[in-house]
Every structure is written in structure tokens, then in C-alpha cells.
Enzyme design. Structure first.
Site, PDB file in Angstrom:
ATOM      1  N   HIS A 127      56.964 -63.964  69.106  1.00 20.78           N
ATOM      2  CA  HIS A 127      56.295 -63.591  70.366  1.00 20.78           C
ATOM      3  C   HIS A 127      54.820 -63.270  70.170  1.00 20.78           C
ATOM      4  O   HIS A 127      54.215 -62.610  71.002  1.00 20.78           O
ATOM      5  CB  HIS A 127      57.013 -62.386  70.999  1.00 20.78           C
ATOM      6  CG  HIS A 127      58.411 -62.713  71.433  1.00 20.78           C
ATOM      7  ND1 HIS A 127      59.343 -61.739  71.719  1.00 20.78           N
ATOM      8  CD2 HIS A 127      59.030 -63.903  71.627  1.00 20.78           C
ATOM      9  CE1 HIS A 127      60.487 -62.331  72.069  1.00 20.78           C
ATOM     10  NE2 HIS A 127      60.326 -63.628  72.019  1.00 20.78           N
ATOM     11  N   CYS A 189      32.979 -68.247  74.712  1.00 22.99           N
ATOM     12  CA  CYS A 189      32.595 -69.155  75.798  1.00 22.99           C
ATOM     13  C   CYS A 189      31.764 -68.435  76.854  1.00 22.99           C
ATOM     14  O   CYS A 189      31.357 -69.027  77.837  1.00 22.99           O
ATOM     15  CB  CYS A 189      33.829 -69.784  76.439  1.00 22.99           C
ATOM     16  SG  CYS A 189      34.880 -68.635  77.333  1.00 22.99           S
ATOM     17  N   ASN A 253      72.354 -53.045  64.198  1.00 17.04           N
ATOM     18  CA  ASN A 253      71.736 -52.551  65.424  1.00 17.04           C
ATOM     19  C   ASN A 253      72.431 -51.266  65.832  1.00 17.04           C
ATOM     20  O   ASN A 253      73.637 -51.130  65.666  1.00 17.04           O
ATOM     21  CB  ASN A 253      71.866 -53.592  66.550  1.00 17.04           C
ATOM     22  CG  ASN A 253      71.006 -53.239  67.753  1.00 17.04           C
ATOM     23  OD1 ASN A 253      69.793 -53.189  67.647  1.00 17.04           O
ATOM     24  ND2 ASN A 253      71.637 -52.976  68.892  1.00 17.04           N
ATOM     25  N   LEU A 254      71.649 -50.343  66.363  1.00 20.77           N
ATOM     26  CA  LEU A 254      72.227 -49.111  66.890  1.00 20.77           C
ATOM     27  C   LEU A 254      72.650 -49.387  68.323  1.00 20.77           C
ATOM     28  O   LEU A 254      71.810 -49.519  69.200  1.00 20.77           O
ATOM     29  CB  LEU A 254      71.179 -47.986  66.814  1.00 20.77           C
ATOM     30  CG  LEU A 254      71.692 -46.558  66.971  1.00 20.77           C
ATOM     31  CD1 LEU A 254      72.779 -46.236  65.960  1.00 20.77           C
ATOM     32  CD2 LEU A 254      70.533 -45.580  66.827  1.00 20.77           C
ATOM     33  N   LEU A 271      68.847 -48.223  61.497  1.00 23.22           N
ATOM     34  CA  LEU A 271      68.273 -49.203  60.568  1.00 23.22           C
ATOM     35  C   LEU A 271      67.536 -48.547  59.417  1.00 23.22           C
ATOM     36  O   LEU A 271      67.525 -49.063  58.306  1.00 23.22           O
ATOM     37  CB  LEU A 271      67.326 -50.151  61.320  1.00 23.22           C
ATOM     38  CG  LEU A 271      68.026 -51.300  62.045  1.00 23.22           C
ATOM     39  CD1 LEU A 271      68.684 -50.835  63.331  1.00 23.22           C
ATOM     40  CD2 LEU A 271      67.061 -52.429  62.317  1.00 23.22           C
TER      41      LEU A 271
HETATM   42 ZN   LIG Z   1      36.526 -68.234  75.742  1.00 25.39          ZN
END
Ligand SMILES: [Zn+2]
Length: 284
Positions: A127, A189, A253-254, A271
Site C-alpha cells: 500500500h 512542476c 493475529n490477536l 505478536l
Molecule cells: Zn509535480
């Protein structure tokens, strides 16, 4: 050596987990639950429901300049806390497993950079990462800490403190305060609108990035999901793909996860306790 064994040593599934990881070539897929011990709240929580306000969506960010402005104002306030977050015992254990040669790779849904800060290498940020910005006009990628320096200069009097920050760097502030924030644009830019280099809710993970991760999965001997309730498809599809390929899946995982019916090994425990113990058992 020590007086009492930590309770985690008898956690259900830990022996099977250690057996799987000790065989090597395991692909790690980590989520927000790995970073909660670093002070970054898992805002989806153990039940997979959103606890606080709905996070920014790509649709709002792209189409609504005011929404984008408010996002950056909250994010500006939350950034020092995000930037100060340090890796925890879980991140360190993953880095040790990698150094011991047991991992096929590290893929993370987290945007906090804490795997890398703990010493993990070649981390694939599914991500994206909050330490960079991307210009929506010219595509220039720049450092977030540089943007923060420019924003501090542009907002000398904007200083409310947020006491809570959620994983995409958001902080809670009233709208009338947010509207007083001064945003700056891209320096490459001229004035292009900036976006954190992360995948927002409602935005698609770039296809080539998914392809890279799927190839890593196909070449791995097991999938190890760490701290994700697998609520979003971008993570859950790895479990589905592993099941198709007959690759064993372990989850630490919890709390329950969406993948529980499909996984081979599940350890439901903190963890920060399970992963150091796992690394120890694997000689890492
Ligand atoms: Zn830019």
C-alpha cells in the site's frame, strides 16, 4: 534460566508455526496489528470494524479539493508522531528471521516503514509508504520529511496537538481549524497537488506490484500472515491464492480473521510475544 515461562510458549499453534517457519522460504504478509505495539493504532480493530471516522478514500482525495486540504492538515499534525514511531519486538523478530535466511520475502500492508527501520530488506510495500509524496500532476516522488519542513515554514501558527493518529497518518481536528491550514504544492512542476505515496481506500494497488507479490508467493513454501484481520481484499487474496496453490498458510493475529477457515495454523496471541519466541525457536 528465568523463573517462569512466558505464557506465550504454550500458545495453541505455536509448535506448528515454528515447524513451518523453520523449514524456510516463508513469505511474510504483515498488517496493522504488527505496528500497534509501536503506538500506531489498528483502527480496524480485532473485529474488523472501523472504530473511528472513515479514512480518506481515493475518490474524495482526487475529486474534493477541500477534503484533500483537510486530509493534509490532519496529516501534518499527525506526522511528527508517525515519524517518531519505532519498530517493536515483532518487527525485530521478522528482520532476524530474514537474516537467518528463512523468509522468501516480506510484503506489508503497512505504510509506516517500520519493517525497514528494524533492518528488514527488500520489503514490498503493498500500500505504499508515508515517507514519500507523489505529485498528481507530474508524478514526481519526493521525501515526506522535506514536505513537512516546507509546511512548517508555511504554517508557523498552526499547532493544535492531536492525541490520536490512525495508521494512514490522519489526526482528529475540527473542520474550522483544518480550513486555516496552508498547503503547499509540488516543487518539481511548480504547484501540482501532492498525495502521500500510499494506496487509499477505494484505490487499486498497482497491478505490477500485485504481480511481484504473487510471484513471490508462488515461489514460497508457506504464507505467514502477521497482524492482519484480512478484512480488505488486497490482503485476503493472498490467502485465497495460497489455498489454490496448496501452499500452507499460518496466521498470527490477536482476534479472529476473515481467513480463519482457510488457514492451516492460527496463533491468537500478542505478536510482540509470539514473534520473538518464534525467532528464538527457529534459531534466528
Ligand atoms: Zn509535480
Amino acid at each position: 534460566m528465568t523463573a517462569a515461562l512466558p505464557a506465550v510458549q504454550t500458545a495453541d499453534g505455536l509448535d506448528e508455526l515454528a515447524g513451518l517457519v523453520a523449514d524456510g522460504d516463508v513469505l511474510v504478509l504483515s498488517g496493522a496489528g504488527l505496528s500497534t505495539d509501536s503506538g500506531i493504532p489498528d483502527y480496524r480493530g480485532a473485529t474488523g470494524s472501523l472504530r473511528r471516522h472513515t479514512p480518506m478514500t481515493w475518490q474524495t482525495f482526487r475529486r474534493d479539493p477541500r477534503g484533500r486540504h483537510r486530509y493534509w492538515a490532519r496529516s501534518y499534525v499527525g506526522w511528527p508522531q508517525m515519524a517518531a514511531a519505532r519498530p517493536n519486538a515483532g518487527h525485530s523478530a521478522v528482520a532476524r528471521l530474514q537474516r537467518a535466511g528463512l523468509l522468501a520475502g516480506v510484503v506489508t500492508q503497512n505504510v509506516d516503514g517500520l519493517h525497514q527501520a528494524a533492518g528488514a530488506r527488500d520489503v514490498v510495500e503493498l500500500h505504499g509508504g508515508l515517507d514519500r509524496t507523489v505529485c498528481l500532476a507530474c508524478g514526481d516522488v519526493a521525501r515526506r520529511d522535506e514536505l513537512h519542513r516546507r509546511l512548517r515554514a508555511a504554517n508557523p501558527a498552526f499547532g493544535p496537538r492531536a492525541d490520536e493518529v490512525n495508521p494512514d497518518g490522519d489526526a482528529e481536528l475540527p473542520d474550522e481549524v483544518l480550513d486555516g491550514f496552508v498547503m503547499v504544492g509540488c516543487t518539481a512542476c511548480g504547484d501540482g497537488p501532492l498525495k502521500p505515496d500510499v494506496v487509499f481506500f477505494g484505490e487499486t494497488v498497482p497491478r505490477d506490484r500485485v504481480g511481484t507479490c504473487f510471484r513471490m508467493l508462488e515461489e514460497s513454501a508457506g504464507l505467514l500472515v502477521l497482524g492482519s484481520s484480512l478484512t480488505v481484499m488486497s490482503g485476503y487474496r493472498f490467502v485465497l491464492r495460497a489455498a489454490e496453490l496448496g501452499i500452507p498458510v499460518a496466521v498470527v493475529n490477536l482476534g479472529p480473521t476473515r481467513g480463519d477457515a482457510k488457514v492451516d495454523v492460527k496463533v491468537d496471541a500478542p505478536l510482540g510475544e509470539v514473534l520473538p519466541e518464534l525467532a528464538r525457536r527457529c534459531g534466528a
